[in-house]
Design an enzyme around this catalytic site. Structure first.
Site: not given
Ligand code: GRF
Length: 202
Positions: A15, A93, A96, A110, A112, A153
């Site tokens: 997060g 993760m 959807l 989203n 990525h 993604d």
């Molecule tokens: C990030 O690198 C985002 O791009 C990917 O998952 C990671 C999440 O990191 N989809 P965090 O939980 O916000 O630290």
């Protein structure tokens, strides 16, 4: 009545991007309120971050025997009840399906940690670093995009930033630089979406 944009942020883990949004909201740099943080993992550290800031949280895990279609529809109903202006996948993760996405056309974004079309799925930074070490690329990047369908993604790109890979980089240092760039870009894109600077059809 608040004129702040209503955000539901969906997470599965650490997060840190959620934290960037929280910090921007609290600093008055983002005219938004996080109306709920939803996690599919009870142990996601992002839930602790939200609770520290008195933001409502919910854990909705997919139980054994529940189909993806049913789970996604329930998740969609749950999130829709918060009437979000934007649904932000910040390290969510699970892929959807339309059972979820149909509730929020053009409203799910989203993040990525790679450039469009590059390294979809997990471990994107690690794979970019390995490609750099093989001499296949000289830089990587990140993107924020709309989520129209189940493409992983993939979807209309709202913004990208390149992230240089430096000769002395380790995977850790590249990850750190990439995440720091994400924290800035995600907040920046949200601000521009909320202000209508980035035009997305309703
Ligand atoms: C990030 O690198 C985002 O791009 C990917 O998952 C990671 C999440 O990191 N989809 P965090 O939980 O916000 O630290």
């Amino acid at each position: 009545m608040s004129d702040k944009a209503r955000l539901v942020v969906m997470i599965s883990g650490n997060g840190s991007n959620l934290q960037a949004i929280i910090d921007a909201v609290e600093a008055g740099a983002l005219p938004a309120q996080i109306v709920c943080v939803v996690s599919n993992k009870a142990k996601a550290y992002g839930l602790v971050r939200a609770e520290k800031h008195q933001i409502p949280t919910a854990v909705l895990s997919r139980k054994k025997g529940v189909s993806r279609a049913v789970y996604d529809a329930e998740l969609g109903h749950f999130v829709a009840n918060f009437q979000p202006d934007w649904v932000v996948l910040a390290g969510w993760m699970l892929v959807l399906s339309l059972e979820f996405l149909r509730f929020f056309p053009n409203r799910v974004i989203n993040l990525h940690p790679a450039l469009p079309g590059q390294f979809p799925g997990t471990h994107a930074i690690e794979r970019a670093f390995a490609a750099y070490q093989r001499g296949e690329l000289s830089q990587t990047g990140i993107m924020v995009h709309l989520v129209p369908d189940e493409g992983i993604d993939d979807g209309p790109v709202l913004a990208t930033r390149t992230v240089p890979i430096l000769p002395h980089d380790t995977l850790d240092s590249l990850e750190e630089r990439t995440h720091a760039t994400e924290h800035q870009l995600l907040v920046d894109v949200l601000r521009r979406l909320i202000q209508g600077v980035i035009d997305v059809p309703l």
